[in-house]
Motif scaffolding. Structure first.
Motif, PDB file in Angstrom:
ATOM      1  N   SER A  12       9.256 -11.432   0.966  1.00  0.00           N
ATOM      2  CA  SER A  12       8.538 -11.430  -0.219  1.00  0.00           C
ATOM      3  C   SER A  12       7.337 -12.440  -0.357  1.00  0.00           C
ATOM      4  O   SER A  12       6.125 -12.351  -0.701  1.00  0.00           O
ATOM      5  N   GLN A  69       7.783  -1.238  -3.918  1.00  0.00           N
ATOM      6  CA  GLN A  69       8.721  -0.909  -3.712  1.00  0.00           C
ATOM      7  C   GLN A  69       9.337   0.091  -4.865  1.00  0.00           C
ATOM      8  O   GLN A  69       9.805   1.516  -4.610  1.00  0.00           O
ATOM      9  N   HIS A  70       8.741  -0.081  -6.136  1.00  0.00           N
ATOM     10  CA  HIS A  70       9.166   0.788  -7.264  1.00  0.00           C
ATOM     11  C   HIS A  70       8.141   1.333  -7.884  1.00  0.00           C
ATOM     12  O   HIS A  70       7.893   1.501  -9.013  1.00  0.00           O
ATOM     13  N   GLN A 101       6.548   8.058  -4.943  1.00  0.00           N
ATOM     14  CA  GLN A 101       5.840   6.892  -3.830  1.00  0.00           C
ATOM     15  C   GLN A 101       4.726   7.435  -3.019  1.00  0.00           C
ATOM     16  O   GLN A 101       4.130   7.035  -2.446  1.00  0.00           O
ATOM     17  N   ASP A 159       5.381  -3.342   0.617  1.00  0.00           N
ATOM     18  CA  ASP A 159       6.544  -4.278   0.194  1.00  0.00           C
ATOM     19  C   ASP A 159       7.988  -3.449  -0.058  1.00  0.00           C
ATOM     20  O   ASP A 159       8.041  -3.030  -1.152  1.00  0.00           O
ATOM     21  N   GLU A 160       8.905  -3.530   1.013  1.00  0.00           N
ATOM     22  CA  GLU A 160      10.007  -2.392   0.607  1.00  0.00           C
ATOM     23  C   GLU A 160       9.999  -1.351   0.233  1.00  0.00           C
ATOM     24  O   GLU A 160      10.367  -0.891  -0.701  1.00  0.00           O
ATOM     25  N   SER A 216      12.458   1.484   0.258  1.00  0.00           N
ATOM     26  CA  SER A 216      14.090   1.045   0.107  1.00  0.00           C
ATOM     27  C   SER A 216      14.485   1.756  -1.294  1.00  0.00           C
ATOM     28  O   SER A 216      15.842   1.770  -1.332  1.00  0.00           O
ATOM     29  N   ARG A 270      13.567   8.767   2.367  1.00  0.00           N
ATOM     30  CA  ARG A 270      13.207   7.870   3.079  1.00  0.00           C
ATOM     31  C   ARG A 270      12.553   8.302   4.481  1.00  0.00           C
ATOM     32  O   ARG A 270      11.336   7.713   4.697  1.00  0.00           O
ATOM     33  N   THR A 300      10.538  -4.829   5.442  1.00  0.00           N
ATOM     34  CA  THR A 300      11.711  -4.039   5.141  1.00  0.00           C
ATOM     35  C   THR A 300      13.004  -4.956   5.762  1.00  0.00           C
ATOM     36  O   THR A 300      12.910  -6.080   6.308  1.00  0.00           O
TER      37      THR A 300
END
Length: 362
Positions: free
Chosen positions: A25, A70-71, A128, A146-147, A150, A157, A179
């Motif tokens: 990160s 990621q989120h 996503q 960035d991830e 995940s 996924r 990842t």
């Protein structure tokens, strides 16, 4: 970061892989100019991100680099179309163009018809996809992820990984993909950088990392990977024991078979294009008939052949049905090499052996 030097090639998916706390990160925040390195530089198309002013850095971020989080990082009060076009809004792009480019990006990620919905009305995988569409709509050549997948359940996924690979084949973006999941790294990465304690300990293709790990850490990291689903025919192929030119006669083929103690041989044209195989009984019959013409009349054209990028797991069935090693044929139809059956058996044994060695270390 400690001596974390590497170069990402245009149009590749470059995966940075490591356990939590390895520095992934921190690294990606340096790549988009959020964190400044204590030494060294970060260059994008030759521009040092930390050698330019704040205004120029913002321009580079807006035009050259986009980010997938990621989120999701969607704005809940904006529609799907508005979220997809948000980067364009920040750039000052007009409403009509913004809407058109957002709609195009949403169609690319399979969300056509969802433009007027809100994030709360979408599943995690769909949200996503909106994040991915936003990065695509921005029109930047570089995407930092960035991830990105995940937070999704395993089935979604994998679908998102497929989506990324499909988009990459169509658009050719330059992607830096962060990842901690080894299988994900092996599946999507053109090349992989393995990180540990702020250092990059190895950079290479999935095959290179599996075949020749740089140290014990990398070896243990990749020990659980099914090599038969990563290694390809090109990595294990060898030259064919006997190739006979199609213009040669059956006596030439018979001589080669006797010398090599083989029951069949590959037949190739002068440019090494694979024509097929000839069998010992057919060659002997032709010699007994006094047939001294070319091999064309006795060539068996329907033989098991695979591409260089075919993974080993997909070679077992055709190998079991072939009297010869599997032919590996390139895009031009040329014989690039062969994969003997013993190679596949050795690959399976290698997986079990490596796993046993790692378990002993643990």
């Amino acid at each position: 970061m400690i001596d974390a030097g590497f170069e990402v090639r245009p149009g590749e998916i470059f995966v940075v892989m490591g356990l939590s706390g390895s520095g992934k990160s921190t690294l990606i925040r340096m790549l988009n100019g959020l964190l400044e390195p204590t030494a060294g530089s970060v260059r994008v198309d030759g521009i040092d991100l930390f050698g330019i002013g704040a205004a120029e850095l913002r321009r580079v971020r807006q035009q050259k680099i986009s980010m997938v989080f990621q989120h999701f990082a969607l704005l809940p009060h904006r529609t799907v179309a508005e979220n997809a076009g948000y980067a364009l809004d920040v750039q000052g792009v007009g409403r009509m163009e913004r809407r058109a480019r957002a709609a195009e990006a949403l169609e690319l990620v399979g969300l056509k018809g969802w433009e007027d919905k809100y994030p709360a009305q979408l599943s995690g995988g769909m949200r996503q996809r909106v994040g991915l569409a936003r990065a695509l709509a921005a029109g930047s050549d570089i995407m930092l992820m960035d991830e990105a997948f995940s937070a999704l359940d395993p089935l979604i996924r994998r679908e998102m990984q497929d989506q990324l690979l499909d988009l990459q084949s169509e658009l050719g973006k330059t992607v830096v993909f962060i990842t901690h999941d080894l299988n994900e790294a092996m599946r999507v990465g053109d090349r992989i950088a393995v990180m540990r304690d702020g250092r990059i300990v190895q950079v290479g293709t999935a095959e290179e990392v599996l075949r020749d790990p740089a140290n014990d850490y990398v070896a243990q990291f990749v020990a659980d990977v099914d090599r038969t689903r990563v290694l390809t025919a090109s990595s294990v192929m060898v030259p064919a024991q006997l190739e006979v030119n199609a213009s040669a006669g059956p006596r030439v083929a018979l001589h080669g078979m006797r010398e090599k103690q083989l029951s069949a041989a590959f037949v190739v044209a002068r440019d090494r294009t694979l024509r097929g195989i000839v069998r010992d009984e057919d060659v002997v019959a032709a010699v007994n008939r006094g047939d001294d013409s070319t091999l064309e009349s006795i060539v068996t054209e329907h033989i098991a052949a695979v591409r260089p990028d075919t993974v080993l797991a997909e070679l077992f069935a055709p190998s079991a049905e072939s009297i010869l090693p599997l032919a590996v044929v390139d895009d031009a139809g040329r014989l690039a090499g062969v994969v003997p059956r013993v190679t596949l058996l050795t690959a399976m044994a290698s997986v079990a052996e490596t796993q046993a060695e790692v378990e002993a270390v643990r």
